[in-house]
Design a protein around this motif. Structure first.
Motif, PDB file in Angstrom:
ATOM      1  N   MET A 349      18.582  29.517 -29.411  1.00 47.56           N
ATOM      2  CA  MET A 349      19.370  29.486 -28.178  1.00 47.56           C
ATOM      3  C   MET A 349      19.881  28.076 -27.904  1.00 47.56           C
ATOM      4  N   GLY A 350      19.032  27.079 -28.138  1.00 47.96           N
ATOM      5  CA  GLY A 350      19.462  25.699 -27.961  1.00 47.96           C
ATOM      6  C   GLY A 350      20.592  25.324 -28.890  1.00 47.96           C
ATOM      7  N   VAL A 351      20.481  25.738 -30.157  1.00 50.45           N
ATOM      8  CA  VAL A 351      21.542  25.470 -31.129  1.00 50.45           C
ATOM      9  C   VAL A 351      22.838  26.139 -30.701  1.00 50.45           C
ATOM     10  N   GLU A 352      22.734  27.378 -30.221  1.00 49.00           N
ATOM     11  CA  GLU A 352      23.926  28.110 -29.781  1.00 49.00           C
ATOM     12  C   GLU A 352      24.587  27.420 -28.591  1.00 49.00           C
ATOM     13  N   MET A 353      23.775  26.964 -27.639  1.00 52.13           N
ATOM     14  CA  MET A 353      24.324  26.283 -26.467  1.00 52.13           C
ATOM     15  C   MET A 353      25.019  24.980 -26.854  1.00 52.13           C
ATOM     16  N   LEU A 354      24.407  24.226 -27.772  1.00 57.03           N
ATOM     17  CA  LEU A 354      25.031  22.992 -28.234  1.00 57.03           C
ATOM     18  C   LEU A 354      26.308  23.290 -29.017  1.00 57.03           C
ATOM     19  N   GLY A 355      26.299  24.380 -29.775  1.00 57.67           N
ATOM     20  CA  GLY A 355      27.496  24.751 -30.517  1.00 57.67           C
ATOM     21  C   GLY A 355      28.670  25.020 -29.604  1.00 57.67           C
ATOM     22  N   ARG A 356      28.401  25.720 -28.496  1.00 58.58           N
ATOM     23  CA  ARG A 356      29.475  25.982 -27.535  1.00 58.58           C
ATOM     24  C   ARG A 356      29.930  24.703 -26.845  1.00 58.58           C
ATOM     25  N   ALA A 357      28.955  23.826 -26.517  1.00 60.86           N
ATOM     26  CA  ALA A 357      29.306  22.595 -25.814  1.00 60.86           C
ATOM     27  C   ALA A 357      30.133  21.654 -26.682  1.00 60.86           C
ATOM     28  N   LEU A 358      29.910  21.686 -28.003  1.00 59.01           N
ATOM     29  CA  LEU A 358      30.605  20.772 -28.917  1.00 59.01           C
ATOM     30  C   LEU A 358      31.771  21.440 -29.640  1.00 59.01           C
ATOM     31  N   SER A 359      32.091  22.673 -29.279  1.00 59.22           N
ATOM     32  CA  SER A 359      33.104  23.421 -30.024  1.00 59.22           C
ATOM     33  C   SER A 359      34.499  22.837 -29.884  1.00 59.22           C
ATOM     34  N   ARG A 360      34.723  22.035 -28.819  1.00 58.98           N
ATOM     35  CA  ARG A 360      36.063  21.493 -28.624  1.00 58.98           C
ATOM     36  C   ARG A 360      36.352  20.294 -29.526  1.00 58.98           C
ATOM     37  N   ILE A 361      35.345  19.796 -30.247  1.00 56.21           N
ATOM     38  CA  ILE A 361      35.573  18.660 -31.140  1.00 56.21           C
ATOM     39  C   ILE A 361      36.323  19.135 -32.369  1.00 56.21           C
ATOM     40  N   ARG A 362      37.421  18.503 -32.676  1.00 57.43           N
ATOM     41  CA  ARG A 362      38.208  18.888 -33.836  1.00 57.43           C
ATOM     42  C   ARG A 362      37.535  18.419 -35.129  1.00 57.43           C
ATOM     43  N   PRO A 363      37.641  19.204 -36.229  1.00 62.12           N
ATOM     44  CA  PRO A 363      37.040  18.801 -37.497  1.00 62.12           C
ATOM     45  C   PRO A 363      37.550  17.431 -37.927  1.00 62.12           C
ATOM     46  N   GLY A 364      36.640  16.564 -38.314  1.00 59.23           N
ATOM     47  CA  GLY A 364      37.014  15.230 -38.757  1.00 59.23           C
ATOM     48  C   GLY A 364      37.212  14.245 -37.633  1.00 59.23           C
ATOM     49  N   GLY A 365      37.188  14.741 -36.376  1.00 62.82           N
ATOM     50  CA  GLY A 365      37.382  13.854 -35.238  1.00 62.82           C
ATOM     51  C   GLY A 365      36.052  13.324 -34.743  1.00 62.82           C
ATOM     52  N   SER A 366      36.115  12.426 -33.797  1.00 68.82           N
ATOM     53  CA  SER A 366      34.912  11.849 -33.216  1.00 68.82           C
ATOM     54  C   SER A 366      34.894  12.147 -31.726  1.00 68.82           C
ATOM     55  N   SER A 367      33.702  12.264 -31.190  1.00 66.32           N
ATOM     56  CA  SER A 367      33.552  12.554 -29.770  1.00 66.32           C
ATOM     57  C   SER A 367      32.277  11.889 -29.284  1.00 66.32           C
ATOM     58  N   PRO A 368      32.313  11.284 -28.094  1.00 64.91           N
ATOM     59  CA  PRO A 368      31.075  10.721 -27.549  1.00 64.91           C
ATOM     60  C   PRO A 368      30.014  11.782 -27.302  1.00 64.91           C
ATOM     61  N   ASP A 369      30.434  13.033 -27.066  1.00 66.83           N
ATOM     62  CA  ASP A 369      29.452  14.094 -26.842  1.00 66.83           C
ATOM     63  C   ASP A 369      28.563  14.290 -28.071  1.00 66.83           C
ATOM     64  N   ALA A 370      29.136  14.229 -29.254  1.00 68.31           N
ATOM     65  CA  ALA A 370      28.344  14.393 -30.480  1.00 68.31           C
ATOM     66  C   ALA A 370      27.305  13.286 -30.598  1.00 68.31           C
ATOM     67  N   LEU A 371      27.692  12.052 -30.260  1.00 67.93           N
ATOM     68  CA  LEU A 371      26.749  10.942 -30.319  1.00 67.93           C
ATOM     69  C   LEU A 371      25.666  11.093 -29.259  1.00 67.93           C
ATOM     70  N   VAL A 372      26.053  11.568 -28.064  1.00 73.54           N
ATOM     71  CA  VAL A 372      25.065  11.807 -27.006  1.00 73.54           C
ATOM     72  C   VAL A 372      24.015  12.802 -27.478  1.00 73.54           C
ATOM     73  N   VAL A 373      24.464  13.909 -28.066  1.00 70.47           N
ATOM     74  CA  VAL A 373      23.535  14.928 -28.557  1.00 70.47           C
ATOM     75  C   VAL A 373      22.647  14.360 -29.651  1.00 70.47           C
ATOM     76  N   GLY A 374      23.250  13.644 -30.605  1.00 76.11           N
ATOM     77  CA  GLY A 374      22.468  13.100 -31.712  1.00 76.11           C
ATOM     78  C   GLY A 374      21.395  12.134 -31.249  1.00 76.11           C
ATOM     79  N   LEU A 375      21.742  11.210 -30.343  1.00 73.99           N
ATOM     80  CA  LEU A 375      20.760  10.239 -29.856  1.00 73.99           C
ATOM     81  C   LEU A 375      19.689  10.912 -29.000  1.00 73.99           C
ATOM     82  N   ALA A 376      20.096  11.858 -28.153  1.00 72.57           N
ATOM     83  CA  ALA A 376      19.119  12.555 -27.309  1.00 72.57           C
ATOM     84  C   ALA A 376      18.122  13.346 -28.152  1.00 72.57           C
ATOM     85  N   LEU A 377      18.618  14.030 -29.183  1.00 68.69           N
ATOM     86  CA  LEU A 377      17.710  14.771 -30.058  1.00 68.69           C
ATOM     87  C   LEU A 377      16.794  13.827 -30.833  1.00 68.69           C
TER      88      LEU A 377
END
Length: 472
Positions: A349-377
């Motif tokens: 469920m956690g993976v699914e929720m993160l997938g929806r939250a990060l779904s707007r990131i375009r392939p190959g692009g960068s987003s601060p949200d991805a870094l937030v998730v990575g550091l928090a995890l």
């Protein structure tokens, strides 16, 4: 009169209520046996706790369905011990003892009651990105705790124990794949009962029901007087706040014409009231569940009289103690196998929720949200992979950082706020090129809540009055 207020004839009411009981029965049973096995309770104590949780679940379901004053959503909901909440309860009990865990339940329930008047602002502290981090860390942390049920005091699991747990997992998976409707929702219960039969038949374990009277009432303070330790209670305190976000979604899903400002606080107050009672009875936090929403859609019956009747049946099952004593005899390895399935689902469920939250990131692009998730995890997983990482820190810091759920969630909230602030300033929206200290603090708070105000809101009052005077 809406569908939720429609009354069913008795010949339909009881069968429909029994379906709800069947669909939700696996959750209190599995939660209690996780608690009983983790805390090394006797079969009699486990049976008593199961009876208590069934009574609380039934009473909470009646309260949410019918409502009393400003408590209860008056919607077709059921109340159960929350999976993530039970995991956090066990995490606290494992480190600090069950008396501290009970005290933490009371603190979390009191906090939930206190924040309902400001529900609209608190719920924004936990956007889907933060919720996904929290749920994922709960699942991963509890998989580690569950392995201790398998290894026991010896520190290693026997082949019989691993086989029994594996059979239970396999049966649960088969039940989930092959069954439909309410039976599929009870896959964990089916796997637990089927696993017990196979384990006993094959000699991998034994089934020993607890002895006791035919009728019993819940026991007050089964772990002694609750102890209050604020740093130790942080996981459940954070959970009580995040539950408001989940309650919002559930209310919108289960209401024809949702009035979130009215219904969600009512729902949260009922959760807090029953959890307060449960804290004195040794139970984990009780939360309103969406387990029955799928069943209401399947049957097409959304009547709250059905869920209220299901609550009455649960209370009767809890007071009729032979049922609890029978279930208390389940082998530990079977309970561990069921627990692994439950926490695997929480992790997914956690993976699914993160997938929806990060779904707007375009392939190959960068987003601060991805870094937030990575550091928090990363921060949240450090105490999971290295439990002795912080031995030299003060007690309060070791308690906060040593809990992966607390450390990861706080990191996600703070980094999300900083990320939102940076995004705003990069767009050049800061008045006069800089913020005053008070404006900056207000912006960080509002960013963390996902409710950043207009930059003109931060113009000093004197400047605003001057502008008005000039324009006139």
């Amino acid at each position: 009169m809406g569908a939720a207020d429609a009354r069913q004839p008795l010949r339909r009411l009881v069968p429909l209520a029994c379906q709800h009981v069947l669909a939700m029965a696996a959750t209190p049973v599995s939660a209690v046996f996780l608690v009983g096995t983790s805390l090394r309770l006797t079969p009699g104590q486990t049976a008593s706790l199961l009876a208590t949780v069934l009574v609380l679940s039934g009473a909470g379901s009646v309260l949410q369905s019918l409502g009393v004053w400003s408590f209860g959503a008056r919607l077709p909901f059921v109340m159960l011990p929350g999976g993530a909440a039970t995991a956090l309860f066990l995490q606290i009990a494992h480190v600090h003892g069950p008396a501290v865990a009970s005290g933490s339940v009371l603190l979390a329930a009191a906090l939930l009651l206190a924040v309902t008047p400001v529900y609209g602002r608190v719920v924004r502290l936990f956007p889907p990105l933060v919720m996904g981090v929290t749920v994922l860390l709960v699942g991963v942390s509890m998989v580690r705790v569950t392995t201790q049920l398998l290894v026991g005091a010896s520190g290693s699991a026997s082949s019989h124990t691993l086989a029994a747990a594996g059979l239970t997992v396999a049966l649960t998976l088969l039940a989930h794949l092959l069954l439909r409707g309410a039976w599929r929702q009870s896959a964990v219960l089916v796997g637990m009962l089927g696993g017990t039969v196979l384990v006993v038949v094959t000699g991998l374990g034994s089934f020993t029901p607890a002895a006791g009277p035919a009728f019993s009432l819940p026991h007050l303070l089964p772990y002694g007087t609750p102890e209050f330790d604020l740093p130790a209670a942080l996981p459940l305190l954070l959970f009580s706040l995040t539950s408001l976000a989940e309650a919002t979604g559930q209310t919108a899903l289960n209401s024809e014409k949702p009035d979130l400002g009215r219904d969600v606080p009512r729902l949260a107050r009922a959760d807090a009231l029953v959890s307060l009672l449960g804290g004195f009875l040794g139970a984990p936090p009780m939360v309103t569940s969406s387990e029955n929403v799928g069943l209401t859609r399947l049957t097409g019956v959304r009547s709250r009289s059905v869920t209220a009747t299901a609550g009455v049946l649960l209370v009767a099952a809890g007071l009729f103690s032979p049922l609890s004593r029978l279930v208390a005899g389940l082998p530990t390895a079977v309970v561990a196998g069921s627990a692994l399935v439950v926490y695997a689902m929480i992790t997914a469920m956690g993976v699914e929720m993160l997938g929806r939250a990060l779904s707007r990131i375009r392939p190959g692009g960068s987003s601060p949200d991805a870094l937030v998730v990575g550091l928090a995890l990363t921060v949240g997983l450090l105490p999971v992979v290295a439990p002795d990482l912080y031995p030299d820190l003060p007690d309060w810091a070791r308690t906060v950082l040593g809990s992966g759920v607390v450390a990861g969630t706080l990191t996600a909230v703070l980094l999300h706020a900083v990320s939102s602030l940076r995004s705003l300033t990069r767009r050049g929206e800061a008045p006069n090129g800089k913020f005053r200290a008070r404006a900056l603090l207000s912006l960080v708070v509002d960013a963390s809540m996902g409710a950043i105000r207009k930059p003109t809101d931060f113009v000093p009052e004197a400047s605003s009055r001057t502008t008005e005077g000039d324009s006139s």
